[in-house]
Design a protein around this motif. Structure first.
Motif, PDB file in Angstrom:
ATOM      1  N   THR A 131       0.857  -1.184   0.000  1.00 55.84           N
ATOM      2  CA  THR A 131       0.000   0.000   0.000  1.00 55.84           C
ATOM      3  C   THR A 131       0.890   1.231   0.000  1.00 55.84           C
ATOM      4  OG1 THR A 131      -1.724  -1.154   1.221  1.00 55.84           O
ATOM      5  CG2 THR A 131      -1.804   1.250   1.246  1.00 55.84           C
ATOM      6  N   LEU A 159       0.982   5.724  -0.221  1.00 55.06           N
ATOM      7  CA  LEU A 159       0.387   7.051  -0.367  1.00 55.06           C
ATOM      8  C   LEU A 159       0.667   7.511  -1.785  1.00 55.06           C
ATOM      9  CD1 LEU A 159       1.446   8.780   2.988  1.00 55.06           C
ATOM     10  CD2 LEU A 159      -0.670   7.557   2.467  1.00 55.06           C
ATOM     11  N   GLN A 175       3.926  13.758   1.894  1.00 50.58           N
ATOM     12  CA  GLN A 175       3.839  12.350   2.296  1.00 50.58           C
ATOM     13  C   GLN A 175       4.745  12.045   3.476  1.00 50.58           C
ATOM     14  OE1 GLN A 175       4.464   9.989  -1.242  1.00 50.58           O
ATOM     15  NE2 GLN A 175       2.640  10.801  -2.259  1.00 50.58           N
ATOM     16  N   CYS A 205       4.903   8.256  -4.791  1.00 54.80           N
ATOM     17  CA  CYS A 205       4.337   7.264  -3.877  1.00 54.80           C
ATOM     18  C   CYS A 205       5.279   7.016  -2.697  1.00 54.80           C
ATOM     19  CB  CYS A 205       4.126   5.925  -4.591  1.00 54.80           C
ATOM     20  SG  CYS A 205       3.000   5.974  -5.989  1.00 54.80           S
ATOM     21  N   ALA A 250      -2.530   3.417   6.703  1.00 50.09           N
ATOM     22  CA  ALA A 250      -2.981   4.312   5.631  1.00 50.09           C
ATOM     23  C   ALA A 250      -4.361   4.880   5.918  1.00 50.09           C
ATOM     24  CB  ALA A 250      -2.973   3.573   4.296  1.00 50.09           C
ATOM     25  N   SER A 255      -4.392   6.933  -0.847  1.00 51.85           N
ATOM     26  CA  SER A 255      -3.511   5.775  -0.946  1.00 51.85           C
ATOM     27  C   SER A 255      -4.086   4.799  -1.964  1.00 51.85           C
ATOM     28  CB  SER A 255      -3.343   5.099   0.414  1.00 51.85           C
ATOM     29  OG  SER A 255      -4.593   4.593   0.874  1.00 51.85           O
TER      30      SER A 255
END
Length: 276
Positions: A132, A134, A156, A189, A197, A204
């Motif tokens: 996963t 962001l 982030q 990312c 998240a 995300s």
């Protein structure tokens, strides 16, 4: 009329500044050098004699191939600050020349003997698990790319730090070409545990598991356009080894660019791949 600073017609001003009337009109439209007065009924332009100093400065700055926006910035700056701005431009120009020289040497090496090979890069493969991340995506050209990466990465990192991270290497994924004329899009990312998240305000997504071919590069090699040769090297390896590109290429940053020396390894250039 100020006798110590008389007005001049655009023709006289052009002759004395050794700039053409066409150039003066261009500089006016770009906000670089505006006339002192414009007759609203005739459109005739008049300049002050004192503006000749700036006009001659503009002529010299343009001979340095300085972009209009930089010329305008220098003319709008206090006179005592102008020399430093010119020095900064010269340093940046020298850095660009160094990069172009390095790129020319690389191209000579690549094209030597008519073979597109990249002996300076070592290509490896690895399995990347699902994760996963962001995500923030935007259409940007090459000139705006560093600012977008820094801004999105900063947002982030702030969210990750609050959540107890960072949790791994950040990535810049190129969903389209990014050059002076092409604008991506580009995605920044940062990995984050799925459960974590849900606690942050940034969007995300799941980056699927994949196999990828990659090469490791230094901070100096990250710079555009130098970095393009690393992309070409990985793509060339993929084609020669019976693989195919299975997803958008990415830069995987495992070190802090700001703290690293030019010769330090900081990132991987990677392509998701699959067998043909």
């Amino acid at each position: 009329m100020n006798e110590n600073d008389p007005t001049l017609t655009i023709g006289v001003f052009a002759r004395r500044s050794r700039l053409s009337v066409k150039a003066l009109r261009l500089y006016e439209s770009r906000g670089v050098l505006r006339p002192d007065a414009v007759d609203t009924s005739t459109g005739y332009r008049r300049y002050r004699e004192s503006q000749l100093r700036d006009a001659r400065l503009v002529r010299l700055l343009r001979r340095l191939d300085m972009p209009m926006v930089e010329v305008a910035a220098i003319l709008s700056a206090p006179r005592h600050a102008r020399a430093e701005l010119v020095r900064q431009h010269a340093l940046a120009a020298a850095e660009r020349a160094r990069h172009q020289s390095n790129l020319a040497e690389l191209l000579q090496s690549v094209m030597s003997g008519g073979k597109d090979t990249y002996p300076m890069y070592t290509i490896s493969t690895r399995e990347v698990p699902e994760q996963t991340v962001l995500t923030e995506q935007r259409n940007v050209t090459a000139d705006a790319l560093p600012g977008f990466i820094a801004d999105a990465g900063g947002r982030q990192l702030a969210a990750l730090t609050t959540a107890g991270g960072p949790f791994g290497s950040s990535m810049v994924i190129y969903h389209g070409d990014v050059t002076e004329d092409s604008d991506g899009p580009v995605e920044v990312c940062s990995p984050i545990p799925a459960g974590v998240a849900e606690t942050v305000s940034l969007p995300s997504r799941v980056d699927p598991s994949h196999r990828e071919a990659f090469t490791r590069i230094t901070k100096a090699q990250v710079r555009f356009p130098d970095v393009l040769s690393a992309y070409d090297a990985v793509e060339s390896w993929i084609a020669r080894n019976g693989e195919r590109v299975a997803g958008p290429p990415r830069e995987v940053y495992f070190a802090d660019l700001m703290q690293a020396d030019d010769g330090a390894e900081v990132a991987d250039i990677a392509f998701p791949i699959a067998s043909k």
